[in-house]
Enzyme design. Sequence first.
Site, PDB file in Angstrom:
ATOM      1  N   ASP A 120       9.863  21.188  57.491  1.00 56.80           N
ATOM      2  CA  ASP A 120       9.076  22.359  57.115  1.00 56.80           C
ATOM      3  C   ASP A 120       8.483  22.143  55.729  1.00 56.80           C
ATOM      4  OD1 ASP A 120       8.060  24.871  57.800  1.00 56.80           O
ATOM      5  OD2 ASP A 120       9.511  25.878  56.527  1.00 56.80           O
ATOM      6  N   HIS A 127       1.344  31.430  48.597  1.00 52.22           N
ATOM      7  CA  HIS A 127       2.758  31.709  48.859  1.00 52.22           C
ATOM      8  C   HIS A 127       3.643  31.101  47.774  1.00 52.22           C
ATOM      9  CE1 HIS A 127       6.570  32.169  50.934  1.00 52.22           C
ATOM     10  NE2 HIS A 127       6.756  30.867  50.908  1.00 52.22           N
ATOM     11  N   GLU A 193       8.792  33.991  58.162  1.00 50.74           N
ATOM     12  CA  GLU A 193       7.790  33.123  57.552  1.00 50.74           C
ATOM     13  C   GLU A 193       6.754  32.807  58.623  1.00 50.74           C
ATOM     14  OE1 GLU A 193       9.373  29.727  55.507  1.00 50.74           O
ATOM     15  OE2 GLU A 193      10.021  30.957  53.818  1.00 50.74           O
ATOM     16  N   GLU A 195       4.023  30.868  60.136  1.00 48.08           N
ATOM     17  CA  GLU A 195       3.611  29.476  59.964  1.00 48.08           C
ATOM     18  C   GLU A 195       2.878  28.960  61.196  1.00 48.08           C
ATOM     19  OE1 GLU A 195       6.516  26.758  58.531  1.00 48.08           O
ATOM     20  OE2 GLU A 195       7.756  28.301  57.583  1.00 48.08           O
ATOM     21  N   ASP A 227       9.703  30.645  60.750  1.00 48.13           N
ATOM     22  CA  ASP A 227      10.887  30.041  60.154  1.00 48.13           C
ATOM     23  C   ASP A 227      11.707  31.145  59.473  1.00 48.13           C
ATOM     24  OD1 ASP A 227      12.542  27.872  59.514  1.00 48.13           O
ATOM     25  OD2 ASP A 227      11.650  27.681  57.532  1.00 48.13           O
ATOM     26  N   ARG A 231      16.975  35.467  52.523  1.00 42.97           N
ATOM     27  CA  ARG A 231      16.550  35.371  51.132  1.00 42.97           C
ATOM     28  C   ARG A 231      17.679  35.585  50.124  1.00 42.97           C
ATOM     29  NH1 ARG A 231      11.950  32.557  51.711  1.00 42.97           N
ATOM     30  NH2 ARG A 231      10.379  33.675  52.923  1.00 42.97           N
ATOM     31  N   GLN A 234      19.553  32.038  50.229  1.00 39.88           N
ATOM     32  CA  GLN A 234      18.721  30.921  49.766  1.00 39.88           C
ATOM     33  C   GLN A 234      18.812  30.645  48.263  1.00 39.88           C
ATOM     34  OE1 GLN A 234      14.669  31.294  51.055  1.00 39.88           O
ATOM     35  NE2 GLN A 234      13.950  29.525  49.899  1.00 39.88           N
ATOM     36  N   LYS A 247      18.134  28.734  56.173  1.00 41.24           N
ATOM     37  CA  LYS A 247      17.021  28.470  57.080  1.00 41.24           C
ATOM     38  C   LYS A 247      17.427  27.668  58.319  1.00 41.24           C
ATOM     39  CE  LYS A 247      13.276  28.571  53.673  1.00 41.24           C
ATOM     40  NZ  LYS A 247      12.270  29.333  54.427  1.00 41.24           N
ATOM     41  N   THR A 251      14.605  28.806  64.156  1.00 42.56           N
ATOM     42  CA  THR A 251      13.171  28.674  63.935  1.00 42.56           C
ATOM     43  C   THR A 251      12.505  28.915  65.285  1.00 42.56           C
ATOM     44  OG1 THR A 251      13.461  27.056  62.161  1.00 42.56           O
ATOM     45  CG2 THR A 251      11.301  27.144  63.228  1.00 42.56           C
ATOM     46  N   GLU A 355       7.288  38.585  49.992  1.00 38.83           N
ATOM     47  CA  GLU A 355       6.026  38.773  49.275  1.00 38.83           C
ATOM     48  C   GLU A 355       5.446  40.162  49.521  1.00 38.83           C
ATOM     49  OE1 GLU A 355       3.345  35.048  49.451  1.00 38.83           O
ATOM     50  OE2 GLU A 355       4.654  34.926  51.206  1.00 38.83           O
TER      51      GLU A 355
END
Length: 410
Positions: A120, A127, A193, A195, A227, A231, A234, A247, A251, A355
């Site tokens: 990834d 971002h 996420e 993607e 993904d 948080r 992490q 993570k 996925t 975000e």
Amino acid sequence: MPEQSPLDLPEGDPFGPHNLPYGVFSLPGDTHRRVGVRLGSHVLDAGAAAHALGSPYASLLATETLNPLLAAGPQTWSDVRRALTAWVTVPSHQDVVRPLFHSLADVTLHLPFEVADYVDFYASEHHATNLGRLFRPDSEPLLPNWKHLPVGYHGRAGTVVVSGTEVVRPSGQRKAPSATEPSFGASAKLDIEAEVGFVVGAPSPLGSTVPLSSFRDHVFGLCLLNDWSARDIQPWEYVPLGPFVAKSFATSVSAWITPLEALDHARVAPPARDVPVLPYLDDSGEDEPGGYDLRLTVTLNGEVISEPPFAGMYWTGAQMLSHMTVGGASLRTGDLYGSGTISGTETHQRGSLIELTWNGTEPLELPGGKRTFLEDGDEITMTAWAPGPDGSRVGLGEVTGRIAATRTAN
């Protein structure tokens, strides 16, 4: 009124003959998996069609996974696509192929290929800048290496799951900034996420490198990818070697892989770069633009929360592939690499909840109330389309996941 033929599509259908994404499906009461090609709201049993029409590609299509087709290489990919297009458009084939279509509502979709390795990346400048401001408010948001190489990490291929698979809330170590010691528990900041995934077909030898110009020789197609990220786990674990438990639990990818050829009209130049790159990443002299104009939509429980634009990604899929192999790493059929979260310049274009809510300090105002991170029972769905020929749209298969509560240890 007679039932409408699956070959008769409404005008503007994003899954028309100009698209023809590949997947793997099974029929009710039958565990046998089949390679399928999507047309509108139906799927064609590609192996059965190849056999019925005496196609030389029957052995590649009468399988239970896309891997044999992926491994066959770009010339075969083009030949098979040309044959499939004829099967669903030439009138003389219609009587043969019509009975081999199945309604998508009646089939079960499976992970379309066996994932070899999973990498990834972190290719969106917007971002990366947003997260830098959140995590390092007193420093430059982008680390010194970011504009010199596509930053990435190796994930777990075994936890790549097909759209619709339940996502169990992970547990792990967490440490609040004010705490002196870590604690253990279920993630309270479960995130998404948005993607795009790149699916590798043709392999490369160990010790070799894949230049930018060979991107289309190795990458078969694209899919949407989520993904999922914890948080609160992490930040404590990722120093100094990067993401791990936060993570590695799931996925999600679409059940449909869109061939690169279907996206030829969506190719665009990447954003202008203000830092020179080393020669192996320099795409200024390439004949074809390396970006893709994909328009994503992300919904939370049916409400649109984000519309990330893939055209604004700083690093291209070709550059990611080149950097991934520059040290001599081999490609294997079924390798998957993700773009990293797609975010644009506007607030509604941010591709993650961290975000969108600025790490929970600015909750989203939704009909069901204020929201920050994911709650048990939440369902996230990502869809996308790209410009196609003659003003058409090319649809990418959706990727959906519903959050399930943490499972207690036995």
